[in-house]
Scaffold this motif. Structure first.
Motif, PDB file in Angstrom:
ATOM      1  N   TRP B  59     -13.392   5.178   0.422  1.00  0.00           N
ATOM      2  CA  TRP B  59     -13.111   4.733  -0.958  1.00  0.00           C
ATOM      3  C   TRP B  59     -11.629   4.852  -1.305  1.00  0.00           C
ATOM      4  O   TRP B  59     -11.164   4.322  -2.301  1.00  0.00           O
ATOM      5  CB  TRP B  59     -13.953   5.537  -1.957  1.00  0.00           C
ATOM      6  CG  TRP B  59     -13.410   6.921  -2.248  1.00  0.00           C
ATOM      7  CD1 TRP B  59     -13.506   8.007  -1.441  1.00  0.00           C
ATOM      8  CD2 TRP B  59     -12.663   7.320  -3.388  1.00  0.00           C
ATOM      9  NE1 TRP B  59     -12.882   9.067  -1.992  1.00  0.00           N
ATOM     10  CE2 TRP B  59     -12.360   8.683  -3.207  1.00  0.00           C
ATOM     11  CE3 TRP B  59     -12.236   6.676  -4.549  1.00  0.00           C
ATOM     12  CZ2 TRP B  59     -11.627   9.404  -4.138  1.00  0.00           C
ATOM     13  CZ3 TRP B  59     -11.516   7.405  -5.490  1.00  0.00           C
ATOM     14  CH2 TRP B  59     -11.217   8.757  -5.260  1.00  0.00           C
ATOM     15  N   ARG B  60     -10.847   5.533  -0.411  1.00  0.00           N
ATOM     16  CA  ARG B  60      -9.439   5.777  -0.727  1.00  0.00           C
ATOM     17  C   ARG B  60      -8.646   5.811   0.578  1.00  0.00           C
ATOM     18  O   ARG B  60      -9.056   6.471   1.547  1.00  0.00           O
ATOM     19  CB  ARG B  60      -9.332   7.148  -1.409  1.00  0.00           C
ATOM     20  CG  ARG B  60      -8.106   7.360  -2.238  1.00  0.00           C
ATOM     21  CD  ARG B  60      -8.379   8.446  -3.264  1.00  0.00           C
ATOM     22  NE  ARG B  60      -8.431   9.766  -2.659  1.00  0.00           N
ATOM     23  CZ  ARG B  60      -7.491  10.704  -2.815  1.00  0.00           C
ATOM     24  NH1 ARG B  60      -6.429  10.460  -3.551  1.00  0.00           N
ATOM     25  NH2 ARG B  60      -7.610  11.884  -2.262  1.00  0.00           N
ATOM     26  N   SER B  75      -7.295   2.768  -3.696  1.00  0.00           N
ATOM     27  CA  SER B  75      -8.648   3.283  -3.908  1.00  0.00           C
ATOM     28  C   SER B  75      -9.479   2.203  -4.585  1.00  0.00           C
ATOM     29  O   SER B  75      -8.968   1.137  -4.944  1.00  0.00           O
ATOM     30  CB  SER B  75      -8.623   4.545  -4.776  1.00  0.00           C
ATOM     31  OG  SER B  75      -8.422   4.181  -6.127  1.00  0.00           O
ATOM     32  N   THR B  76     -10.753   2.505  -4.759  1.00  0.00           N
ATOM     33  CA  THR B  76     -11.624   1.526  -5.422  1.00  0.00           C
ATOM     34  C   THR B  76     -11.207   1.342  -6.893  1.00  0.00           C
ATOM     35  O   THR B  76     -11.600   0.366  -7.530  1.00  0.00           O
ATOM     36  CB  THR B  76     -13.093   1.979  -5.359  1.00  0.00           C
ATOM     37  OG1 THR B  76     -13.150   3.326  -5.835  1.00  0.00           O
ATOM     38  CG2 THR B  76     -13.628   1.909  -3.953  1.00  0.00           C
ATOM     39  N   LYS B  77     -10.416   2.275  -7.405  1.00  0.00           N
ATOM     40  CA  LYS B  77      -9.983   2.186  -8.811  1.00  0.00           C
ATOM     41  C   LYS B  77      -8.706   1.356  -8.970  1.00  0.00           C
ATOM     42  O   LYS B  77      -8.500   0.721  -9.990  1.00  0.00           O
ATOM     43  CB  LYS B  77      -9.716   3.588  -9.392  1.00  0.00           C
ATOM     44  CG  LYS B  77     -10.821   4.576  -9.129  1.00  0.00           C
ATOM     45  CD  LYS B  77     -12.037   4.265  -9.976  1.00  0.00           C
ATOM     46  CE  LYS B  77     -13.184   5.202  -9.617  1.00  0.00           C
ATOM     47  NZ  LYS B  77     -14.493   4.564  -9.766  1.00  0.00           N
ATOM     48  N   TRP B  92      -7.046  -4.085  -9.359  1.00  0.00           N
ATOM     49  CA  TRP B  92      -7.941  -4.974  -8.602  1.00  0.00           C
ATOM     50  C   TRP B  92      -8.366  -6.182  -9.463  1.00  0.00           C
ATOM     51  O   TRP B  92      -8.763  -7.218  -8.940  1.00  0.00           O
ATOM     52  CB  TRP B  92      -9.205  -4.229  -8.149  1.00  0.00           C
ATOM     53  CG  TRP B  92      -9.017  -3.343  -6.942  1.00  0.00           C
ATOM     54  CD1 TRP B  92      -9.065  -1.991  -6.913  1.00  0.00           C
ATOM     55  CD2 TRP B  92      -8.778  -3.772  -5.604  1.00  0.00           C
ATOM     56  NE1 TRP B  92      -8.870  -1.520  -5.636  1.00  0.00           N
ATOM     57  CE2 TRP B  92      -8.692  -2.609  -4.810  1.00  0.00           C
ATOM     58  CE3 TRP B  92      -8.608  -5.001  -4.974  1.00  0.00           C
ATOM     59  CZ2 TRP B  92      -8.458  -2.649  -3.432  1.00  0.00           C
ATOM     60  CZ3 TRP B  92      -8.389  -5.036  -3.602  1.00  0.00           C
ATOM     61  CH2 TRP B  92      -8.306  -3.869  -2.851  1.00  0.00           C
ATOM     62  N   LEU B 127     -12.253  -4.874  -1.102  1.00  0.00           N
ATOM     63  CA  LEU B 127     -12.955  -4.106  -2.125  1.00  0.00           C
ATOM     64  C   LEU B 127     -14.402  -4.608  -2.194  1.00  0.00           C
ATOM     65  O   LEU B 127     -14.652  -5.804  -2.385  1.00  0.00           O
ATOM     66  CB  LEU B 127     -12.280  -4.305  -3.488  1.00  0.00           C
ATOM     67  CG  LEU B 127     -13.032  -3.712  -4.680  1.00  0.00           C
ATOM     68  CD1 LEU B 127     -13.052  -2.180  -4.611  1.00  0.00           C
ATOM     69  CD2 LEU B 127     -12.393  -4.155  -6.012  1.00  0.00           C
ATOM     70  N   LYS B 129     -17.381  -4.454  -4.407  1.00  0.00           N
ATOM     71  CA  LYS B 129     -17.791  -4.016  -5.751  1.00  0.00           C
ATOM     72  C   LYS B 129     -19.307  -4.000  -5.827  1.00  0.00           C
ATOM     73  O   LYS B 129     -19.967  -4.974  -5.470  1.00  0.00           O
ATOM     74  CB  LYS B 129     -17.220  -4.965  -6.805  1.00  0.00           C
ATOM     75  CG  LYS B 129     -15.793  -4.614  -7.178  1.00  0.00           C
ATOM     76  CD  LYS B 129     -15.289  -5.405  -8.358  1.00  0.00           C
ATOM     77  CE  LYS B 129     -15.653  -4.775  -9.679  1.00  0.00           C
ATOM     78  NZ  LYS B 129     -14.938  -3.526  -9.924  1.00  0.00           N
ATOM     79  N   ASP B 139     -18.750   1.560  -5.436  1.00  0.00           N
ATOM     80  CA  ASP B 139     -17.734   0.690  -4.844  1.00  0.00           C
ATOM     81  C   ASP B 139     -17.165   1.355  -3.585  1.00  0.00           C
ATOM     82  O   ASP B 139     -17.096   2.592  -3.518  1.00  0.00           O
ATOM     83  CB  ASP B 139     -16.571   0.467  -5.813  1.00  0.00           C
ATOM     84  CG  ASP B 139     -17.006  -0.329  -7.036  1.00  0.00           C
ATOM     85  OD1 ASP B 139     -18.152  -0.818  -7.046  1.00  0.00           O
ATOM     86  OD2 ASP B 139     -16.202  -0.439  -7.985  1.00  0.00           O
ATOM     87  N   TYR B 140     -16.782   0.557  -2.629  1.00  0.00           N
ATOM     88  CA  TYR B 140     -16.145   1.136  -1.428  1.00  0.00           C
ATOM     89  C   TYR B 140     -15.151   0.140  -0.844  1.00  0.00           C
ATOM     90  O   TYR B 140     -15.055  -1.000  -1.317  1.00  0.00           O
ATOM     91  CB  TYR B 140     -17.197   1.569  -0.399  1.00  0.00           C
ATOM     92  CG  TYR B 140     -18.018   0.453   0.198  1.00  0.00           C
ATOM     93  CD1 TYR B 140     -17.650  -0.139   1.402  1.00  0.00           C
ATOM     94  CD2 TYR B 140     -19.181   0.001  -0.419  1.00  0.00           C
ATOM     95  CE1 TYR B 140     -18.404  -1.156   1.956  1.00  0.00           C
ATOM     96  CE2 TYR B 140     -19.943  -1.013   0.116  1.00  0.00           C
ATOM     97  CZ  TYR B 140     -19.550  -1.584   1.311  1.00  0.00           C
ATOM     98  OH  TYR B 140     -20.292  -2.587   1.850  1.00  0.00           O
ATOM     99  N   LEU B 141     -14.431   0.583   0.164  1.00  0.00           N
ATOM    100  CA  LEU B 141     -13.361  -0.234   0.741  1.00  0.00           C
ATOM    101  C   LEU B 141     -13.569  -0.460   2.247  1.00  0.00           C
ATOM    102  O   LEU B 141     -14.197   0.360   2.913  1.00  0.00           O
ATOM    103  CB  LEU B 141     -12.004   0.466   0.566  1.00  0.00           C
ATOM    104  CG  LEU B 141     -11.551   0.789  -0.857  1.00  0.00           C
ATOM    105  CD1 LEU B 141     -10.251   1.606  -0.815  1.00  0.00           C
ATOM    106  CD2 LEU B 141     -11.329  -0.496  -1.664  1.00  0.00           C
TER     107      LEU B 141
END
Lengths: 623, 239
Positions: B59-60, B75-77, B92, B127, B129, B139-141
């Motif tokens: 996630w980061r 990050s997902t943020k 994003w 990303l 979502k 959410d993840y990357l």
């Protein structure tokens, strides 16, 4: 031949082709130079489309002749030997096109043995050529080595080519080729010195395939009809017909078992095949595993733009789940039928489905018989199905019946580096239909016992052959008609044909092969009865099998229903087991390959060649 | 997370999963010569799903290019870039493109971040979502390296160790537990491994569904394929 205590005195391959029907006699004589008796081996490769018709061994003036018997009876007769495996495997698979006949016999000291094997086949025209393939591997220098082929084609010879995989520049002039209007003579007989690998060694250069390919002149649209001794044969491959556009649905298996080479080769083959589509063709792609995915919902015209897009799509083919052949084929067929009904494809066009798969159905309808019934019922004889079975594990029998029930045929694609070429080659064979719904008609009151005379398609480069028996032996001419559907109009020709005067055509040749038309008719009839027995009801199957067996025995053909039994001589009071040669079926060939598979390995090469079209990619993600 | 090594030279791919406690930070790429470092931190699902398995995802990511003076946290943020002491924050939720002397950045709204670092590496972070009210998932990357040929031969890390190719051989194909997933023996890095034919997803073209990439799956956290074991790649901080 085992060692130098055995000397091979002669190897002769003598092939006579009379109007595509090839009769080949292979004769080899060997001498046991040792002071003790020893086993001498005779191994011959013959085309798998050929039937063995005769085999004999001559030892000390005594001839032992093979006898063609009903397979089941021969099996029972020699049950003991068969069950102990002593006689098994006289005929084995040898590559894709050939099978190997091998026998051994115990020969007394200082004695000679002569082996003679005869086989016959109807040469098939593929991509505009007939091919005579002879595989030679004498393993030692031979006093008298000879390959001779005489081709008699009353229709006229258009071209002849002879080459061999083992021919060096030095040996090339040794191939003698004489071609006149209706006859070709090809001979190759290198001396002992010319056979040598090097001046002072005993190794032989002669090891490989000797291939003769030729074509005949095709002047008339009715084709060529020959009447000989109460039988007739009609060769139909008219010149200058325009190609009929095709509507082709490619149904491609992307199940997990296609992973690796098979998928890679499928992608390449699809690129090549799609690029070969003609602008007036229509096509569709249906991919399947346990789910079905259509590239487009209808067939589309093979414009350059559409083909480019399809190639991009095919490039993304990736193996995944199970194998639902039933739904995939029905989906492809539905698309074809709907497009035809909605007139989205030309009215005068040929519909075909090309199925590429490597395995048994494992998802959806998995019962092979029901799948065969489902497709045949939905199709109603309108569309031709060609099945390409990929690899050693494919159920060829299932695909063959599935295709035969839908006017088509199945072909095995051998998993090897040239699989792409095999796939492309097959497509080339079927991609240019010239006529559809071809009927060859003969007067009912004049001919009988006809081989198949209706064909769904005639492809460019191929040939339709029909043979039959004249009901009236005195008849020497008859009316023949051929009808079919061509590109823009119906094809219809009629003509009168008459018996050939062989004495005028070949005045210098004696009457070599008088009953060839009858044997050709028998060969074709047996082949078609064997095919038919796969697709008909139990009763009809029994009738077809019985008829094929009767004819195999009558004409002394070793077919899947018969065996050739040779009783070996007793040497020094040692009784040998009988020799039994059987014809292999495609399933048996496949089973043999499965038991002795070619070595498969996949490996990566070290990297410097990273200039490939697709860069490597390393990533991490989550589902 | 699932790792995929696509090797066009052999027209094949290898894959393995890494599973560890949520929150673990792994080193993915480390090239001391060119000063590049990529670390990633995992996150678990919101709660343990009914099958009881704990799934983790990245996630980061922390990315450093020492020689170019670049430091990024993705990050997902959101995305944060620090270059020569200047900090830029990117969202994003906006499509953004930045072109610098040493670095190009392209953010495609709610989908991907493409970073090109001059003369060294190009990568894409995707990303994923997830529906905000999803009971389990977050959410993840995904991290995809596109061009790595300028990295030094000593590059290492969970992904970096494969950047200069891999020699392996797969043989002895045999039926596996599932008909569609045969087993085979792989010889790689001096080990003989039991591998299984399977597939994993590449989301670059289709971020929602992904595309299946058939691959040889190396069991047990890539043991035998990766140098050492996963504990050798665990680091204490994102930078």
């Amino acid at each position: 031949m085992q060692d130098l205590t055995v000397e091979v005195l002669s190897v002769k391959v003598d092939c006579v082709v009379m109007s595509r029907f090839a009769h080949t006699v292979i004769t080899s004589t060997a001498l046991n130079k040792a002071n003790v008796s020893q086993e001498i081996f005779f191994e011959v490769d013959l085309p798998k489309t050929a039937f063995i018709t005769n085999f004999s061994m001559e030892i000390d003036g005594q001839v032992y002749v093979g006898e063609v018997k009903e397979k089941e009876k021969a099996k029972k007769q020699y049950e003991k030997a068969v069950s102990s495996g002593q006689t098994a495997g006289l005929v084995k698979v040898s590559g894709r096109k050939m099978e190997k006949f091998s026998v051994s016999v115990n020969i007394a000291a200082k004695s000679n043995v002569t082996f003679v094997l005869t086989h016959e086949e109807l040469l098939q025209r593929k991509l505009g050529q007939y091919e005579i393939l002879t595989r030679v591997k004498p393993k030692q220098l031979v006093q008298e080595f000879q390959i001779v082929a005489n081709i008699y084609e009353p229709q006229g010879i258009a071209s002849v080519d002879a080459h061999a995989t083992f021919l060096t520049n030095d040996l090339l002039p040794m191939v003698e080729k004489t071609v006149t209007e209706k006859k070709a003579h090809i001979a190759f007989s290198p001396t002992l010195d010319q056979q040598r690998k090097c001046p002072d060694c005993d190794g032989t250069l002669i090891d490989g395939d000797f291939v003769i390919s030729y074509d005949v002149k095709r002047a008339t649209s009715l084709g060529d009809i020959q009447i000989v001794n109460g039988y007739f044969v009609h060769y139909f491959a008219p010149p200058d017909l325009p190609r009929v556009p095709t509507n082709v649905v490619f149904v491609i298996d992307r199940s997990g078992s296609m992973s690796g080479n098979k998928m890679h080769q499928t992608r390449w083959a699809m690129k090549a095949i799609l690029s070969d589509l003609k602008e007036d063709d229509h096509f569709a792609i249906v991919e399947f595993d346990h789910s079905i995915e259509c590239w487009k919902e209808t067939l589309i015209k093979a414009t350059k733009d559409n083909v480019d897009k399809a190639i991009e799509y095919a490039d993304l083919l990736r193996p995944r789940g199970g194998t639902d052949i039933n739904s995939a084929l029905l989906r492809g067929l539905k698309m074809l039928l709907e497009d035809k009904a909605e007139k989205r494809v030309p009215e005068r066009s040929v519909d075909m489905i090309i199925l590429l798969t490597d395995g048994m159905p494992s998802s959806g309808e998995t019962n092979p018989t029901r799948i065969q019934e489902n497709l045949a019922a939905a199709n109603g004889g309108n569309t031709t199905l060609f099945s390409l079975g990929f690899g050693n594990d494919v159920d060829y029998g299932f695909l063959n019946v599935l295709s035969q029930k839908n006017n088509g045929l199945a072909r095995r694609i051998f998993e090897a580096s040239d699989a792409v070429l095999q796939l492309q080659g097959f497509y080339e064979e079927v991609s240019s239909p010239l006529l559809s719904e071809v009927d060859l008609r003969y007067p009912d009151n004049a001919v009988g016992f006809l081989t198949t005379n209706h064909f769904s398609q005639l492809f460019n480069g191929s040939e339709i052959v029909v043979a039959g028996r004249l009901l009236d032996n005195d008849l020497d001419n008859m009316l023949v008609e051929v009808v079919g559907q061509g590109f823009e109009e119906n094809f219809q020709v009629q003509g009168q044909t008459s018996a050939l005067d062989w004495g005028t055509i070949y005045p210098d040749d004696k009457y070599i092969f008088g009953d060839f038309t009858e044997r050709l008719w028998a060969y074709l009839t047996i082949q078609q009865l064997l095919d038919k027995s796969n697709t008909v009801s139990q009763d009809e199957k029994e009738n077809a099998t019985a008829k094929a067996l009767e004819m195999s025995l009558q004409y002394s053909f070793v077919t899947p229903l018969t065996s050739m039994v040779v009783t070996k001589p007793e040497i020094e009071n040692k009784t040998d087991s009988p020799l039994i040669a059987n014809k292999l079926t495609e399933e048996e060939r496949q089973a043999a390959e499965r038991a002795h598979p070619h070595f498969h390995t996949m490996s990566s090469r070290p990297f410097p060649s990273l200039t490939a079209h697709a860069p490597p990619s390393y990533f991490v993600d989550g589902d | 997370p699932h790792f995929i090594l696509e090797l066009p030279d052999s027209d094949d791919a290898l894959c393995f999963n890494i599973n560890d406690k949520p929150g673990t930070i792994f080193n993915l790429v480390k090239d001391t010569k060119s000063g590049i470092l990529v670390n990633g931190q995992t996150i678990g699902d919101k709660q343990i799903p009914p099958d009881g398995k704990i799934y983790t995802y990245f996630w980061r990511f922390g990315i450093i290019h020492r020689n170019l003076g670049v430091r990024m946290e993705v990050s997902t943020k959101g995305i944060s870039v620090i270059q020569d002491g200047n900090r830029i924050r990117l969202q994003w939720s906006n499509t953004t493109s930045l072109k610098g002397d040493n670095m190009d950045i392209l953010v495609t709204k709610d989908r991907s971040l493409t970073v090109t670092l001059k003369d060294s590496v190009k990568f894409v972070i995707l990303l994923h979502k997830v529906w905000e009210k999803h009971p389990y998932h977050r959410d993840y990357l995904g991290f995809y390296t596109l061009d790595t040929h300028l990295l030094s031969p000593s590059v290492h890390g969970m992904l970096g160790q494969f950047y200069h190719g891999l020699e392996y051989e797969v043989t002895n194909l045999r039926p596996g537990e599932v008909p569609e997933k045969p087993d085979a023996t792989m010889y790689v890095k001096g080990h003989e491994l039991n591998v299984t034919r399977g597939w994993q997803r590449d989301f670059r073209r289709d971020v929602k569904n992904g595309e299946n990439v058939p691959c040889w799956f190396i069991h047990n956290n890539g043991t035998g394929l990766i140098d050492g074991d996963i504990s050798d790649y665990i680091v204490s901080g994102l930078f």
